[in-house]
Design an enzyme around this catalytic site. Structure first.
Site, mmCIF file in Angstrom:
data_model
loop_
_atom_site.group_PDB
_atom_site.id
_atom_site.type_symbol
_atom_site.label_atom_id
_atom_site.label_comp_id
_atom_site.label_asym_id
_atom_site.label_seq_id
_atom_site.Cartn_x
_atom_site.Cartn_y
_atom_site.Cartn_z
ATOM 1 N N TYR A 293 0.836 -1.199 0.000
ATOM 2 C CA TYR A 293 0.000 0.000 0.000
ATOM 3 C C TYR A 293 0.870 1.248 0.000
ATOM 4 O O TYR A 293 1.908 1.269 0.657
ATOM 5 C CB TYR A 293 -0.884 0.023 1.258
ATOM 6 C CG TYR A 293 -1.907 -1.082 1.298
ATOM 7 C CD1 TYR A 293 -3.183 -0.882 0.769
ATOM 8 C CD2 TYR A 293 -1.608 -2.318 1.861
ATOM 9 C CE1 TYR A 293 -4.135 -1.902 0.804
ATOM 10 C CE2 TYR A 293 -2.548 -3.339 1.888
ATOM 11 C CZ TYR A 293 -3.811 -3.125 1.363
ATOM 12 O OH TYR A 293 -4.739 -4.124 1.398
ATOM 13 N N HIS B 227 -6.602 0.801 -2.465
ATOM 14 C CA HIS B 227 -6.178 -0.570 -2.704
ATOM 15 C C HIS B 227 -4.663 -0.589 -2.880
ATOM 16 O O HIS B 227 -4.025 0.453 -3.043
ATOM 17 C CB HIS B 227 -6.959 -1.184 -3.876
ATOM 18 C CG HIS B 227 -6.236 -1.188 -5.172
ATOM 19 N ND1 HIS B 227 -5.784 -0.048 -5.781
ATOM 20 C CD2 HIS B 227 -5.861 -2.221 -5.974
ATOM 21 C CE1 HIS B 227 -5.170 -0.371 -6.900
ATOM 22 N NE2 HIS B 227 -5.202 -1.672 -7.048
ATOM 23 N N LYS C 23 -2.887 -4.500 -10.283
ATOM 24 C CA LYS C 23 -1.669 -4.201 -9.539
ATOM 25 C C LYS C 23 -0.464 -4.323 -10.465
ATOM 26 O O LYS C 23 -0.536 -4.965 -11.501
ATOM 27 C CB LYS C 23 -1.512 -5.178 -8.362
ATOM 28 C CG LYS C 23 -2.647 -5.092 -7.359
ATOM 29 C CD LYS C 23 -2.418 -6.012 -6.181
ATOM 30 C CE LYS C 23 -3.679 -6.203 -5.345
ATOM 31 N NZ LYS C 23 -4.286 -4.980 -4.828
#
Lengths: 340, 340
Positions: A280, A288, A319
């Site tokens: 994070y 997120h 991601k």
């Protein structure tokens, strides 16, 4: 009117177009080969032009078809077909791609003699992915590397591989209090410490207690907390000795965790995504985790199928996939799948 | 009115509630332990009831708090905390779960003395995934197995693991013609054979030729096609010898490919998904591949992180993840992530 077919001559690992008009026309259409009155092409370039019907290739007066030409090329370049797939695919997509030691690629709208935009590596899915080698490739390509991986069917997957800088906005602080080591995990019952950990999103809340990972324990101990085993305080060194039995790469993981914290990032377990950390850059409750980090030693090897899976999964959950190579220093290598 | 706290006594690896009224009330509320006038609980059950404040536990007249109770339990059951996480989580979700050798779980609405619906294995993410062991677990659980994997933070991922039957609607046929072996891949230039391969979705079209994988080559050779290397036909045995150098597990892959074809399925490379095959059950141009198959030997081991990644990726592209264990026979083990 019948157009006369352009002739090219195969000379070992080169193909020559002697006729000046033809040579200059071919060169100017796509910057193929080296032009200085005549045109000198390497086997990959020549194969493409032959495949596209741009000329006929002869060797000692005998015509070679595409199959014969490929067989000849393979005897000179062992991974010829892999190189050819990548070359052909990128040409078909409209890029100017040329061969230095590796391929170099020009972004759309750019062309020689300008500086090329990327180095391109053509790799077979059967080749091993070696993290140290990848780092060297990236270094040599001055952080501008594209990897094209050809699968069994000749289908291509492209990645941009680069050294990546991470930065977050989460602060560090000191901690006080006790961490209880229970077999292969650590638990905090200490109310004051629990409160701080909750504020800082460290560990996981289990109602009456908080469970923290071995890596988090190392970090908290470094920041002032005490580790208690069977009622007695144990030092960092002994804790790491113990933790190593459970998690052999704990030292590397801790190094990375520690550095990420200094970069104001917060790592949490990435197990559900098949990686060591999800990371994070701001408060986990409000955002997120933008990164998945896999911590590896410099001797790390994997199949390209595994790498493909890791990157694809990371992208499927929005991601970035970062391999973190721990050597003398820590290198963050991001692999990003692209459609060129 | 002050309610009197229920008392329970810790005796090594059991906890006993003597008072009949309390015992029967606790048993009837969630079928905890074994009731026959008094209530006998194992450590996992007792820990849960203690955690939920349902009774006080004493040992030799001394009260134990949750922390002490957990420390005690860990000295009896090495992976106590893993078992407890899974037990607690499933109880919190409203399931009746009891301990046999492993846990057994009752579907919602079912309860003892009915037959339980699933066997539940509680596993740490740090444990190795061993395919042969998994097959044995599934066998023992009579194809009704749930695996709960606890990560570093105690967070749980559940899988249903089962032997799976596949079946498709694609026919097999004979082939004629030549396949040219070029180094580590095979190419078809033969127009008749090319046409058949296109009809059957085998290999990949490259304009003037079709490229086929080593596994597909084995299959086509078995079905009548000829493999040509440097102008000479080579037999299946020699081809496999050669292919093994490039793809050491070619024999297992071919076995699985062959069996899948008999089941009227069509495997194609699954490289982009990090698996050996993506498998179609009907025409690839009209449908997507519902399965990803990873071919492994019976000695296959992986980390649970890798398994987690494989299954998660498969689900993200709407496919089922199947591990195909090649032993004396081929076993198809499907792992499906579930939210209980």
């Amino acid at each position: 009117m019948v157009t006369k077919m352009v002739k090219a001559e195969l000379m070992e690992d080169k193909v020559i177009v002697e006729e000046q008009k033809d040579a200059s026309r071919i060169y100017n259409k796509g910057f193929f080969g080296i032009y200085d009155g005549k045109l000198e092409l390497n086997l990959v370039e020549a194969c493409y032009l032959l495949d596209k019907g741009k000329f006929e290739v002869e060797k000692n007066g005998k015509k070679l078809d595409l199959k014969k030409f490929m067989e000849h090329s393979l005897s000179y370049i062992p991974d010829f077909e892999i190189k050819y797939f990548v070359y052909r695919d990128l040409r078909e997509r409209g890029y100017v791609i040329k061969e230095g030691n590796d391929f170099v690629l020009y972004e759309r709208g750019k062309k020689p003699p300008a500086k090329p935009s990327f180095t391109v590596k053509a790799i077979s899915e059967r080749a091993k992915f070696k993290i140290k080698e990848m780092a060297e490739f990236i270094e040599k390509a001055k952080n501008k590397l594209i990897v094209g991986v050809a699968d069994e069917e000749g289908d291509l997957t492209y990645y941009i591989a680069k050294f990546f800088k991470l930065k977050g906005g989460l602060k560090e602080r000191k901690y006080e209090g006790k961490i209880i080591l229970l077999n292969d995990r650590c638990i905090v019952w200490d109310e004051n410490l629990m409160e701080k950990l909750k504020e800082d999103f460290i560990g996981r809340d289990f109602g009456k207690y908080i469970q923290i990972s071995l890596t988090e324990t190392c970090y908290l101990a470094e920041k002032g907390a005490k580790i208690i085993k069977n009622g007695r305080k144990i030092g960092m060194k002994r804790f790491i000795q113990h933790a190593k039995k459970i998690q052999p790469d704990i030292e590397n993981r801790f190094k990375v965790y520690s550095e990420l914290r200094k970069l104001k990032l917060l790592p949490k377990t990435g197990f559900k995504f098949g990686s060591h950390f999800r990371v994070y850059s701001s408060e986990p409750e409000k955002s997120h985790a933008p990164y998945l980090i896999h911590v590896v030693g410099s001797d790390y090897e994997a199949t390209w199928a595994e790498i493909s899976r890791a990157v694809r999964l990371a992208h499927s959950v929005k991601k970035e996939m970062i391999f973190c190579m721990v050597d003398d220093e820590i290198k963050y290598i991001r692999l990003k799948r692209i459609t060129p």
